[in-house]
Design an enzyme around this catalytic site. Structure first.
Site, short mmCIF file in Angstrom:
data_model
loop_
_atom_site.label_atom_id
_atom_site.label_comp_id
_atom_site.label_asym_id
_atom_site.label_seq_id
_atom_site.Cartn_x
_atom_site.Cartn_y
_atom_site.Cartn_z
N PHE A 192 0.81 -1.23 0.00
CA PHE A 192 0.00 0.00 0.00
C PHE A 192 0.84 1.28 0.00
O PHE A 192 0.35 2.35 -0.33
CB PHE A 192 -0.93 0.02 1.23
CG PHE A 192 -0.24 0.40 2.52
CD1 PHE A 192 0.03 1.73 2.83
CD2 PHE A 192 0.19 -0.58 3.41
CE1 PHE A 192 0.68 2.08 4.01
CE2 PHE A 192 0.85 -0.24 4.58
CZ PHE A 192 1.10 1.10 4.88
N SER B 70 5.30 -7.09 3.21
CA SER B 70 5.90 -7.43 4.50
C SER B 70 6.70 -8.73 4.40
O SER B 70 6.47 -9.56 3.51
CB SER B 70 4.79 -7.60 5.53
OG SER B 70 3.93 -8.65 5.12
N GLU C 276 9.82 -4.30 12.93
CA GLU C 276 9.37 -3.22 12.02
C GLU C 276 8.07 -2.66 12.56
O GLU C 276 7.11 -3.41 12.78
CB GLU C 276 9.17 -3.77 10.61
CG GLU C 276 8.72 -2.68 9.64
CD GLU C 276 8.53 -3.19 8.21
OE1 GLU C 276 7.92 -4.25 8.02
OE2 GLU C 276 8.99 -2.49 7.28
N CYS D 200 9.73 1.27 3.29
CA CYS D 200 10.62 0.15 3.62
C CYS D 200 12.04 0.64 3.82
O CYS D 200 12.87 -0.08 4.34
CB CYS D 200 10.59 -0.89 2.51
SG CYS D 200 11.32 -0.29 0.99
N LYS E 132 -1.58 -7.24 -9.30
CA LYS E 132 -2.53 -7.33 -8.18
C LYS E 132 -2.07 -6.27 -7.18
O LYS E 132 -1.22 -6.52 -6.34
CB LYS E 132 -2.47 -8.73 -7.56
CG LYS E 132 -3.72 -9.20 -6.82
CD LYS E 132 -4.11 -8.37 -5.63
CE LYS E 132 -3.16 -8.51 -4.46
NZ LYS E 132 -3.41 -7.50 -3.40
N GLU F 276 -5.01 -3.98 -1.93
CA GLU F 276 -6.44 -3.70 -1.86
C GLU F 276 -6.70 -2.39 -1.10
O GLU F 276 -7.81 -1.86 -1.13
CB GLU F 276 -7.20 -4.87 -1.21
CG GLU F 276 -6.87 -5.16 0.25
CD GLU F 276 -5.63 -6.03 0.44
OE1 GLU F 276 -4.67 -5.91 -0.34
OE2 GLU F 276 -5.62 -6.82 1.41
P1 NAD Z 1 1.50 -6.71 3.07
O1 NAD Z 1 2.53 -7.77 3.09
O2 NAD Z 1 0.44 -6.73 4.08
O3 NAD Z 1 0.75 -6.71 1.64
C1 NAD Z 1 1.47 -6.74 0.44
C2 NAD Z 1 0.63 -7.46 -0.62
O4 NAD Z 1 0.41 -8.80 -0.19
C3 NAD Z 1 -0.72 -6.83 -0.85
O5 NAD Z 1 -0.99 -6.82 -2.22
C4 NAD Z 1 -1.69 -7.74 -0.09
O6 NAD Z 1 -2.94 -7.82 -0.69
C5 NAD Z 1 -0.99 -9.08 -0.13
N1 NAD Z 1 -1.23 -9.88 1.08
C6 NAD Z 1 -1.46 -9.44 2.34
N2 NAD Z 1 -1.59 -10.47 3.19
C7 NAD Z 1 -1.44 -11.59 2.45
C8 NAD Z 1 -1.46 -12.99 2.78
N3 NAD Z 1 -1.68 -13.43 4.00
N4 NAD Z 1 -1.25 -13.87 1.77
C9 NAD Z 1 -1.04 -13.46 0.49
N5 NAD Z 1 -1.02 -12.13 0.15
C10 NAD Z 1 -1.21 -11.23 1.11
O7 NAD Z 1 2.30 -5.32 3.06
P2 NAD Z 1 1.71 -3.85 3.15
O8 NAD Z 1 1.16 -3.62 4.52
O9 NAD Z 1 0.83 -3.56 1.99
O10 NAD Z 1 3.03 -2.99 2.95
C11 NAD Z 1 3.93 -2.70 3.99
C12 NAD Z 1 5.08 -3.67 4.01
O11 NAD Z 1 5.74 -3.70 2.73
C13 NAD Z 1 6.16 -3.26 5.02
O12 NAD Z 1 6.62 -4.41 5.69
C14 NAD Z 1 7.25 -2.66 4.14
O13 NAD Z 1 8.55 -2.70 4.71
C15 NAD Z 1 7.15 -3.53 2.93
N6 NAD Z 1 7.74 -2.89 1.75
C16 NAD Z 1 8.91 -3.39 1.30
C17 NAD Z 1 9.54 -2.80 0.22
C18 NAD Z 1 10.87 -3.34 -0.28
O14 NAD Z 1 11.29 -2.96 -1.35
N7 NAD Z 1 11.53 -4.19 0.47
C19 NAD Z 1 8.95 -1.70 -0.42
C20 NAD Z 1 7.71 -1.23 0.06
C21 NAD Z 1 7.11 -1.83 1.17
#
Ligand code: NAD
Length: 488
Positions: A148, A225, A379, A280, A172, A175
């Site tokens: 997000f 994450s 984090e 991140c 994808k 959401e």
């Molecule tokens: P998230 O992991 O909750 O969601 C990321 C994606 O995974 C979304 O599209 C979501 O719909 C999907 N998702 C969520 N739960 C899932 C599950 N149980 N099974 C399968 N898919 C699932 O992450 P977020 O809250 O949207 O974003 C924040 C996180 O992203 C932080 O941990 C941040 O550090 C990380 N991030 C990392 C980078 C990088 O380059 N390393 C860049 C941006 C953000």
């Protein structure tokens, strides 16, 4: 508004039972609802992408680049509109949203150089009478799953380069922020890219698992994450896919006594409280070495006092906006409570001050924390900065290297020797010297290590090109004997 999916050239409202709200986080009001797709919707976009792959993969590299250049022109023309949309659904300030779009456009720029980036190698006479040539070919239908916090940049890390390499793509988006992705795809079609080359599905775990398990998908790019990145990596690999999965982080900033004070505090404020700490590459651990510690703590405390917090759409002067939703707000406030309970000293912030119904967390600073505390290890992904006081540089680096993550680490110093030791010894993939957020630009890979990345080839840069292509080697022997018999 119901957020549609894109299948080929058709925007459709899928017949699904699950929907979730999309908020304007500054106000807490619902602005749209997004469908939670499953296997049927995923199969439809995979079929569309597979059909489009037949023509697109045969299109010449310069012709693909020309289409992407038209897309870049569209993005430039709609730059401010995209930034405002990001602010509306994500809550970051307009200035931060402009950065989000700009960094994404830089990847499209980079992808426009595909005719050069995709070249192979050759070695004439690799064996007697044999010439060797390598070529890089597209891998097929790819998919991207995005977080997000950077609604334009992260999708643009992925699909422009995948398409430049001759693949087709199913996105994808998160959401929580689907509207920016939909707008990017509209501009993409307006730019004249063929239908089916880029498709969009929405949803959460069910949609992600359907992508991971679908036999028609060759490669998965994921950013989010660590917990989900690991799941995506393990499941995608088990289903025979190439996977790059970037995860979470806990980034360290070290301030040495010889650091330039004003520039250092400006950089720390941007790194820790920019995007309300939801990056991140956010700086979340501050280590003041020696006499630098108290000085930098006091400067940051007074800089926090001057921050304007507020509705980022209504107030262009706001320096910091809300976090993404009420669950994130409550989780961050809980982490702050844990820091207090563990005995860290709360210098600023901490308390929830309701503001216009939005999801606000005050900029928070802890001092005198220890490396084992929850706030120093986990984090938090919010505007919370935790300060540790190492004895010297060696202890600071040793503490930094205890983290299981490995995204970014930065040092502020005017000593080349200190900077060199730090850059060589710190165990993470993206290092800053007098730079608050060392996020690489498009020509370099976004190089997380350890539990910040699962896979081999990272997103962006030439690693991105390698990820979205596979190499073929052609050995040729052409015999000239027939010509000789004819006396030509
Ligand atoms: P998230 O992991 O909750 O969601 C990321 C994606 O995974 C979304 O599209 C979501 O719909 C999907 N998702 C969520 N739960 C899932 C599950 N149980 N099974 C399968 N898919 C699932 O992450 P977020 O809250 O949207 O974003 C924040 C996180 O992203 C932080 O941990 C941040 O550090 C990380 N991030 C990392 C980078 C990088 O380059 N390393 C860049 C941006 C953000």
């Amino acid at each position: 508004m119901e957020v549609p999916v894109l299948v080929g050239e058709r925007w459709v409202t899928p017949q699904v039972s699950g929907w979730s709200p999309v908020f304007n986080p500054s106000r807490g009001d619902q602005i749209a609802r997004v469908p939670h797709c499953g296997a049927a919707e995923v199969d439809a976009v995979v079929q569309a992408a597979a059909t489009a792959f037949i023509g697109w993969s045969k299109t010449s590299a310069p012709a693909r680049a020309a289409k992407l250049f038209a897309f870049k022109t569209k993005l430039e023309a709609h730059f401010e509109e995209l930034a405002a949309l990001i602010t509306r659904e994500n809550g970051k300030t307009l200035e931060e949203a402009r950065g989000d779009v700009r960094r994404g456009i830089e990847v499209v720029d980079f992808a426009c150089g595909i005719a050069h980036l995709c070249k192979g190698e050759n070695l004439p006479q690799v064996a007697d009478g044999i010439d060797g040539v390598t070529m890089r070919e597209p891998i097929g239908v790819c998919a991207g799953i995005t977080p997000f916090n950077v609604p334009a940049m992260v999708p643009l890390w992925m699909f422009p380069l995948a398409l430049a390499c001759g693949n087709t793509f199913n996105l994808k988006p998160s959401e929580q922020v689907p509207l920016t992705a939909v707008r990017l795809a509209e501009l993409f079609l307006e730019a004249g890219l063929p239908p089916g080359v880029l498709n969009i599905v929405h949803g959460g775990r069910e949609a992600v698992d359907a992508l991971l398990e679908h036999p028609g998908i060759a490669a998965i790019s994921f950013v989010g994450s660590t917990r989900v990145a690991e799941h995506v990596y393990v499941t995608g690999c088990r289903h025979g896919k190439r996977v790059q999965a970037a995860g979470g982080a806990k980034n360290v900033m070290i301030v040495m006594p010889d650091a330039e004070p004003n520039a250092t505090v400006r950089a720390i404020m941007g790194a820790s409280y920019g995007c309300a700490g939801q990056r991140c590459m956010a700086g979340s651990i501050l280590m003041g070495v020696g006499e630098a510690a108290s000085q930098v703590r006091d400067q940051i405390a007074s800089a926090i006092d001057k921050l304007v917090i507020g509705d980022t759409l209504a107030n262009p002067k706001a320096d910091m906006g809300p976090v993404i939703d009420s669950a994130a707000r409550d989780r961050i406030l809980q982490a702050i409570e844990m820091g207090v309970a563990e005995g860290a000293s709360l210098v600023r912030g901490g308390k929830h001050e309701p503001q216009s119904g939005g999801f606000f967390v005050p900029p928070t600073l802890f001092d005198e924390a220890s490396p084992d505390m929850h706030i120093a290890r986990e984090e938090i992904f919010g505007p919370v900065l935790t300060m540790l006081r190492p004895r010297d540089l060696d202890e600071a680096i040793a503490w930094a290297n205890r983290s299981p993550y490995g995204n970014g680490a930065v040092i502020f110093t005017s000593s080349g020797g200190v900077a060199r030791q730090f850059a060589r010894e710190v165990q993470c993939g993206m290092v800053g010297v007098n730079v608050g957020v060392p996020a690489p630009m498009a020509a370099f890979a976004f190089s997380g290590w350890n539990r910040s990345f699962f896979g081999d080839l990272h997103v962006q840069g030439t690693e991105g090109v390698m990820f979205y292509t596979r190499q073929k080697i052609v050995l040729s022997r052409w015999d000239n004997a027939y010509r000789r018999t004819q006396g030509w």
